[in-house]
Design an enzyme around this catalytic site. Structure first.
Site, PDB file in Angstrom:
ATOM      1  N   ASP A  11     -30.540  27.591  24.423  1.00 40.30           N
ATOM      2  CA  ASP A  11     -29.315  27.583  25.225  1.00 40.30           C
ATOM      3  C   ASP A  11     -28.934  26.140  25.525  1.00 40.30           C
ATOM      4  O   ASP A  11     -29.774  25.335  25.944  1.00 40.30           O
ATOM      5  CB  ASP A  11     -29.528  28.336  26.538  1.00 40.30           C
ATOM      6  CG  ASP A  11     -29.550  29.839  26.321  1.00 40.30           C
ATOM      7  OD1 ASP A  11     -29.212  30.272  25.208  1.00 40.30           O
ATOM      8  OD2 ASP A  11     -29.919  30.568  27.263  1.00 40.30           O
ATOM      9  N   ASP A 130     -23.477  42.229  22.273  1.00 38.62           N
ATOM     10  CA  ASP A 130     -24.316  42.539  23.430  1.00 38.62           C
ATOM     11  C   ASP A 130     -24.010  43.977  23.831  1.00 38.62           C
ATOM     12  O   ASP A 130     -22.843  44.316  24.040  1.00 38.62           O
ATOM     13  CB  ASP A 130     -23.972  41.633  24.619  1.00 38.62           C
ATOM     14  CG  ASP A 130     -24.247  40.154  24.316  1.00 38.62           C
ATOM     15  OD1 ASP A 130     -25.073  39.875  23.428  1.00 38.62           O
ATOM     16  OD2 ASP A 130     -23.621  39.296  24.964  1.00 38.62           O
TER      17      ASP A 130
END
Lengths: 251, 193
Positions: A11, A130
């Site tokens: 990330d 997702d």
């Protein structure tokens, strides 16, 4: 034989890695390039950089980072996060990214998948999905899994393939962060429905989980973040164990 | 040594430039006929769709230049495919350097093939120091069936050609620039031809 891929995910915010990492040998724990090099040397098959920067400088900072990664790293890598136009993709690919991953922008404007695949080729377009299982139904979510849509996972996955995606990165919000294993049932069903590679994401906690997602979940690749960042699992050990279980990996 | 990467707007060429830089050489990106002609080594990259890539080559006249080159030329991925007679993708006539066609995977396996697969039956100096069944990174939906210009093969449901050679022309379906240390070694071999 084509091998199963192990993909650490980093990330990124403002050009730095966000989640804490536990590499004692790092000179600079926040430097994504250094971390990427370490993973590449340890046997990672690919890397994913997920950018969560929300500033005006986002594009430029990310393009610079991609250029630095491409300069140092000799394995393929994907860049995702906030990509919503042909121009965004062009900048990243020209900076040295091998693939880009789109998520919310594809749900909002599915035609974008067709346009990107036509312009850059399916092979570099990953669609990240997702999803969360609600009342027995897998529902696609946006904004990092926070906002539900009315779209069903399996319908969306089929549409994404038809529109020209080269790969699907499926994250189960039910499993993400639990360290209880991947969403193997949903993954196996996805694999039976579509004919492009599927990357499993969300739930990695131990080596058995990886083995299960390849054998039971029929995943082509498995992505994880914290188990690698905190050295709970070392990539070399993981791949050796997978190999012992009869799973084809690059050693 | 002057290394030129043919620049015709096809995909990720930074990676190749950087891979060559890691080997200690500076590569130039160019679409200039004289610059390409005068290079010691030419790399012909390519990522994307065959017919649009061929259109770009034609618009700059590079389609007539490339087959006449006399120094070592390495086509990578789509670059290699465009060096063949014909590509099924987009019904595209190729440069005709390699005497073979490129056809779509037509088995039950996932397409595109994405990831690390093994190369074997290695021939040619390009693979000096590379062990049989070494893993290389591949991303492709179309392939070259077995033929006598093969210098490496790979299995994905069927056995197909993953590297080709004819005279001074070399082609790899895999991406040496993305294939870790072994890939770098192949690029080094090419630069030392």
């Amino acid at each position: 034989m084509l091998t199963k891929r192990i993909i650490p995910c980093l990330d990124i915010k403002d050009g730095r890695t966000v989640k804490g990492v536990n590499f004692v040998d790092l000179r600079d724990a926040g430097d994504p390039v250094e971390l990427a090099e370490i993973y590449a040397n340890e046997g990672a098959d690919e890397l994913v950089f997920l950018d969560i920067t929300a500033t005006e400088q986002r594009r430029k900072t990310l393009a610079e980072l991609v250029m630095h990664v491409a300069e140092k790293v000799n394995i393929p890598f994907t860049v995702g996060g906030g990509i919503s136009s042909i121009e965004d993709v062009e900048i990243l690919l020209n900076s040295g990214a091998d693939k880009v991953s789109i998520n919310s922008s594809a749900v909002k404007n599915p035609q974008l998948i067709n346009e990107l695949a036509a312009k850059f080729g399916s092979q570099c377009i990953v669609v990240a999905i997702d999803a969360k299982k609600i009342k027995g139904e897998w529902i696609v979510h946006l904004v990092g899994g926070k906002v539900p849509t009315e779209i069903k996972l399996f319908d969306w996955a089929k549409e994404v393939e038809e529109r020209g995606a080269g790969e699907i990165l499926f994250t189960s919000m039910n499993h993400d962060g639990t360290k209880n294993g991947f969403a193997n049932e949903a993954l196996a069903h996805l694999s039976s429905l579509i004919n492009i590679p599927i990357i499993a994401s969300g739930g990695a906690g131990n080596i058995q989980h990886f083995s299960d997602t390849f054998i039971i979940g029929k995943a082509d690749a498995a992505l994880a973040a914290s188990v690698f960042h905190f050295k709970e699992i070392e990539i070399k050990t993981l791949k050796n164990e997978l190999s012992k279980n009869g799973i084809a990996v690059r050693l | 040594m002057k290394v030129v990467i043919i620049n015709y707007g096809a995909g990720n060429i930074q990676s190749i430039k950087f891979a060559i830089k890691r080997l200690g050489f500076d590569a130039i990106l160019s679409d200039n006929v004289d610059e390409i002609k005068n290079a010691d080594k030419v790399i012909f990259p390519g990522v994307g769709e065959a017919s649009s890539a061929m259109k770009k080559l034609k618009s700059t006249g590079l389609d007539t230049l490339i087959p006449t080159l006399e120094q070592p030329v390495l086509g990578i991925c789509l670059g290699m495919q465009l060096m063949c007679n014909y590509c099924e993708e987009g019904d595209t006539k190729g440069l005709g350097i390699f005497d073979c066609d490129v056809v779509k995977f037509n088995n039950n396996l996932k397409v595109p093939q994405i990831g690390w697969n093994q190369i074997e039956n290695l021939k040619s100096r390009l693979f000096q120091g590379i062990k049989e069944k070494e893993h290389m990174y591949l991303v492709h939906s179309f392939y070259v069936p077995l033929n006598n210009e093969a210098i490496a093969t790979t299995n994905y449901g069927i056995t197909y050609v993953s590297a080709l050679k004819r005279n001074n022309f070399y082609g790899t379906q895999f991406h040496p620039e993305k294939s870790s240390q072994a890939g770098a070694h192949i690029l080094k071999n090419f630069l030392e031809l």
